[in-house]
Scaffold this motif. Structure first.
Motif, PDB file in Angstrom:
ATOM      1  N   ILE A  34       0.841  -1.203   0.000  1.00 29.58           N
ATOM      2  CA  ILE A  34       0.000   0.000   0.000  1.00 29.58           C
ATOM      3  C   ILE A  34       0.871   1.246   0.000  1.00 29.58           C
ATOM      4  O   ILE A  34       0.636   2.187  -0.763  1.00 29.58           O
ATOM      5  CB  ILE A  34      -0.980  -0.010   1.198  1.00 29.58           C
ATOM      6  CG1 ILE A  34      -2.058  -1.071   0.955  1.00 29.58           C
ATOM      7  CG2 ILE A  34      -1.610   1.357   1.407  1.00 29.58           C
ATOM      8  CD1 ILE A  34      -2.947  -1.339   2.152  1.00 29.58           C
ATOM      9  N   GLN A  35       1.900   1.273   0.823  1.00 28.08           N
ATOM     10  CA  GLN A  35       2.760   2.454   0.902  1.00 28.08           C
ATOM     11  C   GLN A  35       3.520   2.699  -0.403  1.00 28.08           C
ATOM     12  O   GLN A  35       3.721   3.836  -0.797  1.00 28.08           O
ATOM     13  CB  GLN A  35       3.744   2.325   2.067  1.00 28.08           C
ATOM     14  CG  GLN A  35       3.046   2.465   3.397  1.00 28.08           C
ATOM     15  CD  GLN A  35       3.946   2.125   4.577  1.00 28.08           C
ATOM     16  OE1 GLN A  35       4.853   1.315   4.483  1.00 28.08           O
ATOM     17  NE2 GLN A  35       3.660   2.754   5.703  1.00 28.08           N
ATOM     18  N   SER A  36       3.909   1.638  -1.094  1.00 25.95           N
ATOM     19  CA  SER A  36       4.683   1.825  -2.319  1.00 25.95           C
ATOM     20  C   SER A  36       3.810   1.982  -3.558  1.00 25.95           C
ATOM     21  O   SER A  36       4.259   2.506  -4.567  1.00 25.95           O
ATOM     22  CB  SER A  36       5.655   0.653  -2.520  1.00 25.95           C
ATOM     23  OG  SER A  36       4.953  -0.541  -2.780  1.00 25.95           O
ATOM     24  N   SER A  37       2.568   1.540  -3.501  1.00 31.95           N
ATOM     25  CA  SER A  37       1.718   1.527  -4.694  1.00 31.95           C
ATOM     26  C   SER A  37       0.733   2.675  -4.784  1.00 31.95           C
ATOM     27  O   SER A  37       0.263   2.999  -5.868  1.00 31.95           O
ATOM     28  CB  SER A  37       0.927   0.214  -4.757  1.00 31.95           C
ATOM     29  OG  SER A  37       1.816  -0.861  -4.838  1.00 31.95           O
ATOM     30  N   ILE A  38       0.379   3.266  -3.661  1.00 33.79           N
ATOM     31  CA  ILE A  38      -0.625   4.329  -3.687  1.00 33.79           C
ATOM     32  C   ILE A  38       0.033   5.617  -4.139  1.00 33.79           C
ATOM     33  O   ILE A  38       1.125   5.956  -3.693  1.00 33.79           O
ATOM     34  CB  ILE A  38      -1.289   4.489  -2.309  1.00 33.79           C
ATOM     35  CG1 ILE A  38      -2.102   3.233  -2.011  1.00 33.79           C
ATOM     36  CG2 ILE A  38      -2.182   5.713  -2.261  1.00 33.79           C
ATOM     37  CD1 ILE A  38      -2.820   3.259  -0.695  1.00 33.79           C
ATOM     38  N   PRO A  39      -0.613   6.348  -5.042  1.00 34.26           N
ATOM     39  CA  PRO A  39      -0.043   7.604  -5.526  1.00 34.26           C
ATOM     40  C   PRO A  39       0.144   8.614  -4.391  1.00 34.26           C
ATOM     41  O   PRO A  39      -0.461   8.487  -3.324  1.00 34.26           O
ATOM     42  CB  PRO A  39      -1.075   8.105  -6.539  1.00 34.26           C
ATOM     43  CG  PRO A  39      -2.333   7.381  -6.204  1.00 34.26           C
ATOM     44  CD  PRO A  39      -1.943   6.080  -5.568  1.00 34.26           C
ATOM     45  N   SER A  40       0.979   9.600  -4.649  1.00 35.83           N
ATOM     46  CA  SER A  40       1.296  10.575  -3.599  1.00 35.83           C
ATOM     47  C   SER A  40       0.062  11.317  -3.110  1.00 35.83           C
ATOM     48  O   SER A  40      -0.009  11.722  -1.954  1.00 35.83           O
ATOM     49  CB  SER A  40       2.343  11.569  -4.089  1.00 35.83           C
ATOM     50  OG  SER A  40       1.861  12.255  -5.227  1.00 35.83           O
ATOM     51  N   ASP A  41      -0.960  11.484  -3.967  1.00 37.80           N
ATOM     52  CA  ASP A  41      -2.178  12.145  -3.499  1.00 37.80           C
ATOM     53  C   ASP A  41      -3.095  11.169  -2.748  1.00 37.80           C
ATOM     54  O   ASP A  41      -4.102  11.558  -2.199  1.00 37.80           O
ATOM     55  CB  ASP A  41      -2.919  12.827  -4.641  1.00 37.80           C
ATOM     56  CG  ASP A  41      -3.387  11.859  -5.721  1.00 37.80           C
ATOM     57  OD1 ASP A  41      -3.212  10.626  -5.575  1.00 37.80           O
ATOM     58  OD2 ASP A  41      -3.924  12.338  -6.727  1.00 37.80           O
ATOM     59  N   ARG A  42      -2.742   9.872  -2.747  1.00 39.83           N
ATOM     60  CA  ARG A  42      -3.393   8.819  -1.981  1.00 39.83           C
ATOM     61  C   ARG A  42      -4.865   8.611  -2.345  1.00 39.83           C
ATOM     62  O   ARG A  42      -5.636   8.100  -1.562  1.00 39.83           O
ATOM     63  CB  ARG A  42      -3.238   9.056  -0.487  1.00 39.83           C
ATOM     64  CG  ARG A  42      -1.785   9.248  -0.082  1.00 39.83           C
ATOM     65  CD  ARG A  42      -1.537   9.157   1.376  1.00 39.83           C
ATOM     66  NE  ARG A  42      -1.567   7.824   1.921  1.00 39.83           N
ATOM     67  CZ  ARG A  42      -0.651   6.877   1.732  1.00 39.83           C
ATOM     68  NH1 ARG A  42       0.364   7.101   0.962  1.00 39.83           N
ATOM     69  NH2 ARG A  42      -0.751   5.700   2.310  1.00 39.83           N
ATOM     70  N   VAL A  43      -5.278   9.027  -3.542  1.00 35.92           N
ATOM     71  CA  VAL A  43      -6.665   8.841  -3.971  1.00 35.92           C
ATOM     72  C   VAL A  43      -6.740   7.613  -4.870  1.00 35.92           C
ATOM     73  O   VAL A  43      -6.024   7.518  -5.862  1.00 35.92           O
ATOM     74  CB  VAL A  43      -7.199  10.089  -4.705  1.00 35.92           C
ATOM     75  CG1 VAL A  43      -8.583   9.810  -5.276  1.00 35.92           C
ATOM     76  CG2 VAL A  43      -7.235  11.275  -3.764  1.00 35.92           C
ATOM     77  N   LEU A  44      -7.606   6.698  -4.489  1.00 37.63           N
ATOM     78  CA  LEU A  44      -7.828   5.491  -5.277  1.00 37.63           C
ATOM     79  C   LEU A  44      -9.319   5.349  -5.562  1.00 37.63           C
ATOM     80  O   LEU A  44     -10.147   5.517  -4.657  1.00 37.63           O
ATOM     81  CB  LEU A  44      -7.350   4.247  -4.525  1.00 37.63           C
ATOM     82  CG  LEU A  44      -5.856   4.107  -4.320  1.00 37.63           C
ATOM     83  CD1 LEU A  44      -5.565   2.934  -3.391  1.00 37.63           C
ATOM     84  CD2 LEU A  44      -5.147   3.914  -5.643  1.00 37.63           C
ATOM     85  N   HIS A  45      -9.653   5.029  -6.792  1.00 32.93           N
ATOM     86  CA  HIS A  45     -11.035   4.691  -7.124  1.00 32.93           C
ATOM     87  C   HIS A  45     -11.240   3.283  -6.576  1.00 32.93           C
ATOM     88  O   HIS A  45     -10.536   2.347  -6.948  1.00 32.93           O
ATOM     89  CB  HIS A  45     -11.271   4.772  -8.629  1.00 32.93           C
ATOM     90  CG  HIS A  45     -11.190   6.176  -9.122  1.00 32.93           C
ATOM     91  ND1 HIS A  45     -12.207   7.086  -8.925  1.00 32.93           N
ATOM     92  CD2 HIS A  45     -10.204   6.845  -9.758  1.00 32.93           C
ATOM     93  CE1 HIS A  45     -11.862   8.248  -9.439  1.00 32.93           C
ATOM     94  NE2 HIS A  45     -10.648   8.129  -9.943  1.00 32.93           N
ATOM     95  N   THR A  46     -12.196   3.148  -5.660  1.00 27.26           N
ATOM     96  CA  THR A  46     -12.317   1.939  -4.856  1.00 27.26           C
ATOM     97  C   THR A  46     -13.570   1.151  -5.207  1.00 27.26           C
ATOM     98  O   THR A  46     -14.657   1.705  -5.318  1.00 27.26           O
ATOM     99  CB  THR A  46     -12.317   2.320  -3.353  1.00 27.26           C
ATOM    100  OG1 THR A  46     -11.145   3.109  -3.088  1.00 27.26           O
ATOM    101  CG2 THR A  46     -12.318   1.102  -2.467  1.00 27.26           C
ATOM    102  N   PHE A  47     -13.373  -0.150  -5.376  1.00 26.48           N
ATOM    103  CA  PHE A  47     -14.440  -1.096  -5.686  1.00 26.48           C
ATOM    104  C   PHE A  47     -14.467  -2.137  -4.569  1.00 26.48           C
ATOM    105  O   PHE A  47     -13.430  -2.484  -4.011  1.00 26.48           O
ATOM    106  CB  PHE A  47     -14.163  -1.814  -7.005  1.00 26.48           C
ATOM    107  CG  PHE A  47     -14.132  -0.921  -8.208  1.00 26.48           C
ATOM    108  CD1 PHE A  47     -15.223  -0.854  -9.072  1.00 26.48           C
ATOM    109  CD2 PHE A  47     -13.011  -0.151  -8.495  1.00 26.48           C
ATOM    110  CE1 PHE A  47     -15.194  -0.035 -10.195  1.00 26.48           C
ATOM    111  CE2 PHE A  47     -12.972   0.672  -9.620  1.00 26.48           C
ATOM    112  CZ  PHE A  47     -14.068   0.726 -10.459  1.00 26.48           C
ATOM    113  N   THR A  48     -15.650  -2.653  -4.250  1.00 25.72           N
ATOM    114  CA  THR A  48     -15.756  -3.738  -3.275  1.00 25.72           C
ATOM    115  C   THR A  48     -16.556  -4.892  -3.866  1.00 25.72           C
ATOM    116  O   THR A  48     -17.430  -4.703  -4.713  1.00 25.72           O
ATOM    117  CB  THR A  48     -16.441  -3.304  -1.963  1.00 25.72           C
ATOM    118  OG1 THR A  48     -17.801  -2.964  -2.229  1.00 25.72           O
ATOM    119  CG2 THR A  48     -15.718  -2.152  -1.305  1.00 25.72           C
TER     120      THR A  48
END
Length: 147
Positions: A34-48
């Protein structure tokens, strides 16, 4: 994008905590990913993909919006859960591990620390426009002009 399989969550109006339990080594791997893959703005389009099936008996991925993801050391909740909540967690964990462990074994692993809590805070605060634009690109949202 982020895809969360059968999440355990504590929900608020704009912020939720996604909980899971895993071995210390697995949790550390997830933290690093998570720390290495999430962009610096930390916004992810999230699906469940929820554990419960819809009215037709099908399961499908649901877009729940743009969220910031923050690793959080949330207080341990296992010992404070009632029997019904614990059973729900154990049943979900057992289903995910395809029955390789009995319910009693999973309870013991939770009690003795072989399984540790892992938490990510997800928040959609101030991201409504981002979520709607993404959903519209995917064809999930059709805007209707006022009549």
């Amino acid at each position: 994008m982020a895809f969360v399989y059968e999440p355990f969550a504590m929900d608020g109006s704009f912020t939720s905590v996604i909980l899971d339990w895993g071995s210390p080594a697995d949790n550390q791997s997830a933290r690093q990913y998570i720390q290495s893959s999430i962009p610096s703005d930390r916004v992810l389009h999230t699906f469940t993909l929820p554990a419960k099936k819809d009215k037709t008996g099908a399961t499908c991925w649901y877009y729940i919006g743009a969220h910031t993801w923050t690793l959080t050391p949330h207080f341990p909740i296992w010992r404070s859960m009632n029997k019904k909540a614990k059973r729900s967690v154990i049943v979900g964990l057992r289903r995910r591990c395809k029955g390789n462990y009995s319910e009693d074994e999973l309870c013991q692993m939770m009690d003795d620390g072989r399984l540790e809590q892992f938490c990510v805070e997800v928040s959609s605060r101030l991201l409504k426009d981002t979520s709607e634009a993404f959903a519209q690109c995917l064809g999930y949202l059709k805007r209707h002009s006022p009549q």
